[in-house]
Design an enzyme around this catalytic site. Structure first.
Site, short mmCIF file in Angstrom:
data_model
loop_
_atom_site.label_atom_id
_atom_site.label_comp_id
_atom_site.label_asym_id
_atom_site.label_seq_id
_atom_site.Cartn_x
_atom_site.Cartn_y
_atom_site.Cartn_z
N GLY B 72 35.92 44.18 41.29
CA GLY B 72 34.71 44.62 40.59
C GLY B 72 34.93 45.82 39.69
O GLY B 72 34.05 46.67 39.54
N LEU B 73 36.12 45.88 39.06
CA LEU B 73 36.40 46.91 38.04
C LEU B 73 36.26 48.34 38.54
O LEU B 73 35.86 49.23 37.79
CB LEU B 73 35.51 46.70 36.80
CG LEU B 73 35.54 45.34 36.13
CD1 LEU B 73 34.64 45.34 34.89
CD2 LEU B 73 36.96 44.93 35.73
N CYS B 130 35.99 39.37 33.05
CA CYS B 130 36.06 39.66 34.47
C CYS B 130 35.04 38.81 35.21
O CYS B 130 33.84 38.89 34.93
CB CYS B 130 35.77 41.13 34.76
SG CYS B 130 35.77 41.47 36.53
N GLY B 217 47.80 34.29 40.73
CA GLY B 217 49.04 33.94 41.42
C GLY B 217 49.58 32.60 40.95
O GLY B 217 48.97 31.92 40.11
N GLY B 243 49.39 34.53 34.05
CA GLY B 243 48.80 33.69 35.08
C GLY B 243 49.90 33.17 35.99
O GLY B 243 50.54 32.18 35.69
N GLY B 265 51.22 40.01 36.79
CA GLY B 265 50.05 40.55 37.49
C GLY B 265 50.23 40.55 38.98
O GLY B 265 50.86 41.44 39.58
#
Lengths: 262, 312
Positions: B72-73, B130, B217, B243, B265
């Protein structure tokens, strides 16, 4: 840096509990309450990405170059970890997080189930410091207290509680905390690790009895180093803390014991 | 050593390996593992106008070869970023790309405007995707007109290289890509996480406090590669592909699909040195395949000449 450490022992203790012992350089600087982030896959096999994340385990004990860990099989990660054999290598990251704030006060260590893990290392340190301490361990059954023997190495003041009464007193570990705490001549500091409802109950007791209490929280973690904010827990002031980097040990009074951490 | 430099329009990177927003904080936590200057760029966690505490725990659920998150940023806000985090990143020698988010078009614009007054930001990445903030992303990223409005508004106040990060949670990603390029995006990054959900079969509860979250993932890599390829066909701007990258083969796959750079990521969580390691491994890949530049891979899917012979 991640370390590729050698497994010396990975032994079933009963009750789905295992003791993992490693030879590690990087863990020699660990303090009680810190944890280590493990890749559970075999290092000898081609890489697989499932389970994707590391698994955090508290340091159970540290003796010279040997670091040990107590874990219970709860899912596919710990299941794979249990398949690792002595002689194999394991990829670890650590020690990570903040440990217990050890004070001069006599100590009461309270462990629920596999939550006893960080308390053995703490007992070890307290014994070295020649501080008075008492250990109170609880679990559902005698089998799930298979780790109790490890504590006998450091103290004779060991009280056991099981829900079925198969060993020690019958009940929940929290039922006996007021009684044991009352036996200290000097007011003790409490150190606890276990399921959240147990910790919440201890927080209520510590507040009422005005005793200091450090709790070690368990949380699903991704990075383990404080970057992703995935293992956040709610603080009383409305902000969030990272269990991995700001904890896993917190003084109970900073945490929000409402439903949000449940 | 091969030439690893890449140009994304006027954004020049020393190599194509960057780290994805939201997986690397503001760099501090990983700086003890390697020098951040070794990366092509550090893309920061999202910065918003005001501090955000994020979503209620639990925020993570592991799924097959992936994770769902609903952070949630959570971030300290743009002023804190400028005072504490940006100076830190600059001292580290990192090339800094700042990811920005907001609840309204005005908030996006205000953050971008504030950042335009700072020195040392190589580019902005506008997070219109997001999935975990109802007001702050997904609606901007799934409706072409909203995406254009945000992009154009940031474009007016930010003079430097402008990246827009696309959401995969759309029917036609090429449509969104064209829309934001038209509105001034110079570079596109994709994909953000795919919305997902997991339920505990014992408690019957959703595994995330936010109920739904974003999947990342290796599980999402084929979707990401497909979308990078589609967007590369649809627009002429450079792409940062991401990704599920966990190995050098994944980097190569994204480059072949049409990405000029990539972001690592979720893989950072598994191996903190992954992004740095991939820089060296990409160099090795190029050398063993008798290539001298990264450029020789970009968009070359299906153009491997007689490389297929090595596999028969």
């Amino acid at each position: 840096m991640p370390e590729i450490a050698k497994i010396i022992q990975n032994k079933a203790l009963g009750g789905n509990l295992y003791r993992l012992v490693l030879e590690s350089q990087s863990l020699q600087k660990a303090v009680p309450g810190q944890f280590v982030h493990f890749l559970v896959q075999s290092q000898a096999e081609p890489p697989t990405w499932d389970p994707l994340l590391r698994r955090p385990l508290s340091v159970y004990d540290l003796e010279e170059e040997k670091a040990s860990f107590l874990y219970r099989i709860v899912g596919r990660g710990t299941k794979q970890l249990a398949n690792r054999r002595p002689g194999e290598k394991i990829d670890l990251l650590g020690p990570l997080g903040r440990g217990f704030q050890i004070t001069q006060d006599p100590a009461l260590l309270i462990g629920g189930g596999v939550g006893a893990a960080p308390l053995l290392f703490l007992a070890h340190k307290l014994k070295e410091k020649q501080q008075k301490f008492v250990v109170l361990l609880g679990a559902r059954t005698a089998q799930e207290l298979a780790h109790a023997g490890d504590f006998a190495k450091y103290t004779q003041d060991l009280f056991l509680v099981t829900e079925d009464g198969s060993v020690g007193r019958r009940g929940l570990v929290t039922d006996f905390v007021p009684e044991v705490a009352a036996q200290f001549k000097v007011r003790p500091k409490l150190y606890a690790c276990g399921p959240n409802p147990m910790l919440a109950s201890l927080a209520a007791f510590a507040k009422e009895a005005a005793l200091p209490l450090d709790v070690s929280l368990e949380a699903a973690m991704a990075c383990g180093v404080g970057a992703c904010f995935g293992c956040a827990c709610q603080l009383k002031d409305g902000s969030m803390a990272r269990v991995c980097a700001d904890g896993p040990v917190f003084p109970y009074e900073v945490l929000d014991w409402g439903e949000k951490n449940g | 050593m091969a030439d690893l430099t890449v140009s994304l329009g006027r954004l020049k990177l020393k190599n194509p390996i960057t780290v994805a927003s939201g997986t690397f904080g503001f760099g501090r936590e990983y700086a003890s593992y390697y020098s951040l200057s070794e990366l092509g760029a550090v893309i920061t966690s999202a910065v918003t106008l005001e501090k955000r505490v994020g979503n209620k725990p639990p925020r993570l659920a592991e799924t097959p070869a992936g994770i769902l998150n609903s952070i949630g940023l959570e971030n300290p806000g743009v002023e804190h970023f400028l005072q504490e985090d940006l100076p830190y990143l600059q001292r580290s020698g990192a090339t800094v790309i700042v990811n920005i988010a907001g609840r309204t078009v005005e908030e996006y614009r205000a953050v971008a405007e504030r950042l335009s007054q700072a020195e040392g930001i190589a580019a902005l990445e506008v997070n219109i995707s997001c999935p975990n903030v109802k007001e702050g992303g997904i609606t901007f990223g799934t409706e072409p007109q909203m995406a254009q409005r945000v992009t154009a508004s940031v474009r007016e106040v930010w003079p430097g290289p402008l990246i827009v990060k696309l959401s995969p949670n759309v029917t036609d990603i090429a449509l969104l890509a064209r829309a934001v390029v038209e509105a001034g995006a110079e570079i596109l990054s994709l994909i953000n996480t795919i919305t997902g959900m997991a339920i505990d079969p014992e408690t019957w509860q959703p595994k995330l406090g936010n109920i739904v979250g974003g999947l990342s993932g290796p599980a999402i890599k084929p979707v990401a590669v497909r979308m990078v390829w589609q967007v590369a066909q649809a627009v002429d701007v450079p792409i940062i592909g991401m990704g599920g990258i966990v190995a050098v083969e994944d980097v190569v796959e994204f480059l072949l699909a049409g990405a000029t750079a990539v972001s690592v990521g979720t893989g950072n969580f598994r191996q903190p040195t992954l992004a740095r390691d991939l820089v060296g491994e990409l160099d090795e890949y190029l050398t063993t395949h008798q290539l001298t530049t990264v450029q020789q891979l970009i968009g070359q899917v299906g153009k491997g000449g007689d490389r297929w012979r090595t596999c028969v």
